[in-house]
Design a protein around this motif. Structure first.
Motif, PDB file in Angstrom:
ATOM      1  N   PHE A   1       3.853   4.587 -15.544  1.00  0.00           N
ATOM      2  CA  PHE A   1       3.028   4.342 -14.494  1.00  0.00           C
ATOM      3  C   PHE A   1       1.401   3.898 -14.576  1.00  0.00           C
ATOM      4  N   PRO A   2       1.550   2.864 -15.378  1.00  0.00           N
ATOM      5  CA  PRO A   2       0.576   2.014 -15.710  1.00  0.00           C
ATOM      6  C   PRO A   2      -0.804   1.582 -14.382  1.00  0.00           C
ATOM      7  N   GLY A   3      -1.874   1.981 -14.657  1.00  0.00           N
ATOM      8  CA  GLY A   3      -2.669   1.665 -13.485  1.00  0.00           C
ATOM      9  C   GLY A   3      -3.039   2.825 -12.497  1.00  0.00           C
ATOM     10  N   THR A   4      -2.186   3.711 -12.934  1.00  0.00           N
ATOM     11  CA  THR A   4      -2.476   5.006 -11.873  1.00  0.00           C
ATOM     12  C   THR A   4      -3.446   6.024 -12.282  1.00  0.00           C
ATOM     13  N   ALA A   5      -3.728   7.009 -11.537  1.00  0.00           N
ATOM     14  CA  ALA A   5      -4.926   7.955 -11.935  1.00  0.00           C
ATOM     15  C   ALA A   5      -4.106   8.994 -12.936  1.00  0.00           C
ATOM     16  N   ALA A   6      -2.949   9.172 -12.781  1.00  0.00           N
ATOM     17  CA  ALA A   6      -2.044  10.210 -13.387  1.00  0.00           C
ATOM     18  C   ALA A   6      -2.059   9.552 -14.844  1.00  0.00           C
ATOM     19  N   GLU A   7      -2.024   8.061 -15.066  1.00  0.00           N
ATOM     20  CA  GLU A   7      -2.162   7.606 -16.441  1.00  0.00           C
ATOM     21  C   GLU A   7      -3.348   7.991 -17.240  1.00  0.00           C
ATOM     22  N   GLY A   8      -4.607   7.869 -16.632  1.00  0.00           N
ATOM     23  CA  GLY A   8      -5.658   8.271 -17.457  1.00  0.00           C
ATOM     24  C   GLY A   8      -5.751   9.561 -17.983  1.00  0.00           C
ATOM     25  N   THR A   9      -5.199  10.683 -16.847  1.00  0.00           N
ATOM     26  CA  THR A   9      -5.220  12.022 -17.160  1.00  0.00           C
ATOM     27  C   THR A   9      -4.217  12.163 -18.277  1.00  0.00           C
ATOM     28  N   ALA A  10      -2.935  11.617 -18.148  1.00  0.00           N
ATOM     29  CA  ALA A  10      -1.971  11.651 -19.168  1.00  0.00           C
ATOM     30  C   ALA A  10      -2.493  11.045 -20.559  1.00  0.00           C
ATOM     31  N   ARG A  11      -3.340   9.951 -20.678  1.00  0.00           N
ATOM     32  CA  ARG A  11      -3.720   9.569 -21.835  1.00  0.00           C
ATOM     33  C   ARG A  11      -4.795  10.871 -22.447  1.00  0.00           C
TER      34      ARG A  11
ATOM     35  N   SER B   1       0.798  -1.212   0.155  1.00  0.00           N
ATOM     36  CA  SER B   1       0.034   0.094   0.007  1.00  0.00           C
ATOM     37  C   SER B   1       0.975   1.322   0.021  1.00  0.00           C
ATOM     38  N   GLY B   2       1.848   1.420   0.821  1.00  0.00           N
ATOM     39  CA  GLY B   2       2.884   2.324   0.804  1.00  0.00           C
ATOM     40  C   GLY B   2       3.377   2.648  -0.455  1.00  0.00           C
ATOM     41  N   LEU B   3       3.941   1.525  -1.170  1.00  0.00           N
ATOM     42  CA  LEU B   3       4.670   1.673  -2.499  1.00  0.00           C
ATOM     43  C   LEU B   3       3.717   2.097  -3.475  1.00  0.00           C
ATOM     44  N   LYS B   4       2.480   1.631  -3.491  1.00  0.00           N
ATOM     45  CA  LYS B   4       1.451   2.376  -4.541  1.00  0.00           C
ATOM     46  C   LYS B   4       1.097   3.680  -4.227  1.00  0.00           C
ATOM     47  N   GLU B   5       1.145   4.073  -3.017  1.00  0.00           N
ATOM     48  CA  GLU B   5       0.979   5.438  -2.784  1.00  0.00           C
ATOM     49  C   GLU B   5       2.227   6.374  -3.383  1.00  0.00           C
ATOM     50  N   VAL B   6       3.338   5.748  -2.820  1.00  0.00           N
ATOM     51  CA  VAL B   6       4.538   6.678  -3.588  1.00  0.00           C
ATOM     52  C   VAL B   6       4.745   6.604  -5.147  1.00  0.00           C
ATOM     53  N   GLN B   7       4.095   5.352  -5.660  1.00  0.00           N
ATOM     54  CA  GLN B   7       3.933   5.459  -7.292  1.00  0.00           C
ATOM     55  C   GLN B   7       3.032   6.654  -7.797  1.00  0.00           C
ATOM     56  N   GLU B   8       1.961   6.546  -6.924  1.00  0.00           N
ATOM     57  CA  GLU B   8       0.663   7.758  -7.197  1.00  0.00           C
ATOM     58  C   GLU B   8       1.499   9.010  -7.161  1.00  0.00           C
TER      59      GLU B   8
ATOM     60  N   GLY C   1       1.920  11.516 -10.289  1.00  0.00           N
ATOM     61  CA  GLY C   1       1.230  13.072 -10.235  1.00  0.00           C
ATOM     62  C   GLY C   1       2.386  14.082 -10.439  1.00  0.00           C
ATOM     63  N   GLU C   2       3.732  13.871  -9.750  1.00  0.00           N
ATOM     64  CA  GLU C   2       4.506  14.706 -10.113  1.00  0.00           C
ATOM     65  C   GLU C   2       4.966  14.826 -11.575  1.00  0.00           C
ATOM     66  N   ALA C   3       5.028  13.783 -12.057  1.00  0.00           N
ATOM     67  CA  ALA C   3       5.551  13.869 -13.565  1.00  0.00           C
ATOM     68  C   ALA C   3       4.232  14.202 -14.371  1.00  0.00           C
ATOM     69  N   LEU C   4       3.336  14.056 -14.137  1.00  0.00           N
ATOM     70  CA  LEU C   4       2.048  14.472 -14.742  1.00  0.00           C
ATOM     71  C   LEU C   4       1.995  16.181 -14.736  1.00  0.00           C
ATOM     72  N   VAL C   5       2.483  16.577 -13.607  1.00  0.00           N
ATOM     73  CA  VAL C   5       2.160  18.335 -13.447  1.00  0.00           C
ATOM     74  C   VAL C   5       3.584  18.844 -14.268  1.00  0.00           C
ATOM     75  N   SER C   6       4.621  18.019 -14.412  1.00  0.00           N
ATOM     76  CA  SER C   6       5.635  18.697 -15.302  1.00  0.00           C
ATOM     77  C   SER C   6       5.968  18.342 -16.656  1.00  0.00           C
ATOM     78  N   ALA C   7       4.741  17.442 -17.164  1.00  0.00           N
ATOM     79  CA  ALA C   7       4.624  16.965 -18.449  1.00  0.00           C
ATOM     80  C   ALA C   7       4.006  18.118 -19.390  1.00  0.00           C
ATOM     81  N   LYS C   8       4.807  18.313 -20.632  1.00  0.00           N
ATOM     82  CA  LYS C   8       4.461  19.240 -21.382  1.00  0.00           C
ATOM     83  C   LYS C   8       4.067  18.849 -22.710  1.00  0.00           C
ATOM     84  N   ASP C   9       4.752  17.842 -23.194  1.00  0.00           N
ATOM     85  CA  ASP C   9       4.686  17.705 -24.896  1.00  0.00           C
ATOM     86  C   ASP C   9       4.304  15.941 -24.985  1.00  0.00           C
ATOM     87  N   PRO C  10       3.996  15.667 -25.921  1.00  0.00           N
ATOM     88  CA  PRO C  10       3.224  14.065 -26.147  1.00  0.00           C
ATOM     89  C   PRO C  10       4.429  13.050 -25.685  1.00  0.00           C
TER      90      PRO C  10
END
Length: 192
Positions: free
Chosen positions: A97-107, A67-74, A78-87
């Motif tokens: 980061f498959p299976g994370t909430a950030a993956e869906g937003t990234a898609r 559970s702790g590792l999953k939280e760290v992964q999330e 999220g940090e990677a998503l905030v800094s993402a700018k290009d495809p």
């Protein structure tokens, strides 16, 4: 003790009608002095119980660590998503980061960027794959709505309407609220 000495002196038995040759007296109800049933169970199964408790502790610890590792992964996603700018950044999030909430937003963000860059087929494919592969992801509704708007922009009114109709039947109407302003009737859909 005096009674015993007296019977020895007189030579008569200690109880009436009983001779000394009959041997020691036996109690009317015997009380077992051995280990109780619980003690016998623990003796027979103690090692198994300790092993079971040990496995339960290890299993609980493993769940806590996972559970702790999953939280760290999330958080990292999220940090990677905030800094993402290009495809490329969004593709790295999707792959890393498959299976994370950030993956869906990234898609979703990747599809919008591809659409804006004129790669319409790639944008639709990203959303179609996401919708098909992750039906329980929280970003399903925005993905379906975005794909519907892409279809509508390309002139596929029937496909867009069908997708929206499917979406409308999939959403719980218990969260539909309406309120009226001075200019408009506003409906707000609160997603679960």
């Amino acid at each position: 003790m005096a009674a015993k000495q007296k019977s020895e002196e007189t030579g008569s038995p200690s109880a009436p009608g009983r001779s000394e040759e009959s041997g020691p007296t036996s109690p009317l109800g015997e009380i077992e002095q051995g280990p109780s049933a619980a003690e016998r169970f623990l003796e027979a199964n103690g090692k198994k119980l300790l092993l079971l408790v040990g496995l339960a502790v290890i299993g609980t610890g493993a769940l806590i660590v996972a559970s702790g590792l999953k939280e760290v992964q999330e958080e990292k996603a999220g940090e990677a998503l905030v800094s993402a700018k290009d495809p490329g950044d969004f593709r790295n999030i999707i792959d890393g980061f498959p299976g994370t909430a950030a993956e869906g937003t990234a898609r979703l963000r990747l599809a919008l960027l591809l659409w804006d860059e004129g790669e319409r087929d790639s944008a639709k494919k990203v959303l179609e794959d996401f919708i098909a592969q992750t039906p329980d992801h929280p970003a399903q509704t925005p993905a379906r709505m975005t794909l519907s708007s892409f279809l509508r922009d390309e002139g596929d009114e029937d496909g867009a309407d069908e997708m929206l109709a499917d979406l409308a039947t999939a959403v719980s109407y218990t969260h539909l609220r309406a309120h009226e302003t001075s200019l408009h009737l506003v409906c707000r859909l609160l997603l679960e």
